[in-house]
Enzyme design. Structure first.
Site, PDB file in Angstrom:
ATOM      1  CG  ASN A 181      -2.226  -0.781   0.844  1.00 14.90           C
ATOM      2  OD1 ASN A 181      -2.934  -0.455  -0.091  1.00 14.90           O
ATOM      3  ND2 ASN A 181      -2.479  -1.839   1.593  1.00 14.90           N
TER       4      ASN A 181
ATOM      5  CG  MET B 188       0.633  -5.873  11.553  1.00 17.84           C
ATOM      6  SD  MET B 188      -1.000  -5.760  10.777  1.00 17.84           S
ATOM      7  CE  MET B 188      -1.825  -7.126  11.559  1.00 17.84           C
TER       8      MET B 188
ATOM      9  CG  HIS C 173      -9.480  -3.591   8.233  1.00 18.78           C
ATOM     10  ND1 HIS C 173      -8.582  -4.254   9.038  1.00 18.78           N
ATOM     11  CD2 HIS C 173     -10.604  -4.339   8.212  1.00 18.78           C
ATOM     12  CE1 HIS C 173      -9.150  -5.357   9.488  1.00 18.78           C
ATOM     13  NE2 HIS C 173     -10.374  -5.433   9.001  1.00 18.78           N
TER      14      HIS C 173
ATOM     15  NE  ARG D 138       1.931  -1.682  26.278  1.00 20.48           N
ATOM     16  CZ  ARG D 138       2.845  -1.288  27.162  1.00 20.48           C
ATOM     17  NH1 ARG D 138       3.531  -2.161  27.852  1.00 20.48           N
ATOM     18  NH2 ARG D 138       3.082  -0.005  27.358  1.00 20.48           N
TER      19      ARG D 138
ATOM     20  CG  LEU E 222      -4.645  -1.453  18.821  1.00 17.52           C
ATOM     21  CD1 LEU E 222      -5.441  -1.780  20.072  1.00 17.52           C
ATOM     22  CD2 LEU E 222      -5.577  -1.050  17.697  1.00 17.52           C
ATOM     23  CB  VAL E 223      -2.357   4.664  16.591  1.00 16.87           C
ATOM     24  CG1 VAL E 223      -2.163   6.134  16.865  1.00 16.87           C
ATOM     25  CG2 VAL E 223      -1.365   4.165  15.547  1.00 16.87           C
TER      26      VAL E 223
ATOM     27  CG  ASN F  45      -5.479   1.021   9.384  1.00 16.68           C
ATOM     28  OD1 ASN F  45      -4.370   0.713   8.966  1.00 16.68           O
ATOM     29  ND2 ASN F  45      -6.337   0.127   9.838  1.00 16.68           N
TER      30      ASN F  45
ATOM     31  CG  ASP G 295      -9.206  -2.557  12.097  1.00 15.86           C
ATOM     32  OD1 ASP G 295      -8.330  -1.747  11.730  1.00 15.86           O
ATOM     33  OD2 ASP G 295      -8.977  -3.766  12.231  1.00 15.86           O
TER      34      ASP G 295
END
Length: 193
Positions: free
Chosen positions: A16, A94, A113, A67, A96-97, A111, A149
């Site tokens: 991407n 991969m 998905h 993490r 999480l923000v 993002n 997501d």
């Protein structure tokens, strides 16, 4: 108007990210990628950026496997602000923000998905769609929020599930749509439409 300044974060091959590079080269995206970051030193996304002369950096995730510590996100936010980044693009990233990055870039983190969200969040969404017997799959570009997501949808593309689809064949067709959708979503969010 000046070109949009993008930072791309990815954990894997970076297809991407490549679609963003390609859209810039084709003149369909008025942007420049100023930094590509990964949490994996051998991620091919870094090689794609190096080949273009785009600066790359390995993210410090504090030794954690999954993490993304707040301190690391705060340091990243400061770095991206210093570079004048307009939009942060997650491309197969991969982790999480959370708050430090979200607060520094409100409604400026995207993002992509591989499902028609809100259906099938999380990993290997194309497999989830097949296992659920769906007739349609697809991909979604969404704003990033603190959930997995769960952010507001920017654009979606639909992909039919064929009777003889394997996880690999369905994923490949979804990725073809992702590569068109992500540059289009960046244009929309940055007001280039």
């Amino acid at each position: 108007m000046t070109k949009a300044r993008l930072a791309v974060l990815g954990s894997g091959s970076g297809s991407n990210c490549q679609s963003i590079f390609d859209a810039i080269d084709q003149g369909t995206l008025d942007a420049e990628v100023v930094l590509v970051l990964s949490d994996h030193e051998n991620a091919y996304i870094l090689e794609r950026a190096r080949k273009r002369g785009v600066p790359v950096e390995l993210l410090d995730c504090g030794g954690f496997k999954n993490r993304f510590p707040d301190e690391s996100q705060a340091a990243l936010a400061a770095k991206l602000k210093g570079l004048g980044v307009d939009l942060v693009c997650l491309a197969g990233f991969m982790r999480l923000v959370k708050a430090p990055l979200l607060e520094a870039f409100p409604r400026r983190i995207l993002n992509i998905h591989p499902s028609l969200l809100p259906a099938f969040p999380g990993v290997e969404a194309w497999k989830q769609a097949l296992e659920a017997g769906e007739k349609e799959a697809g991909c979604t570009v969404h704003y990033v929020d603190a959930g997995m997501d769960t952010g507001e949808i920017v654009l979606q593309a639909r992909v039919p599930v064929l009777p003889d689809d394997s996880p690999e064949s369905l994923h490949a067709r979804i990725q073809e749509q992702e590569h068109v959708l992500y540059p289009a979503a960046i244009r929309k969010v940055m007001g280039m439409e």
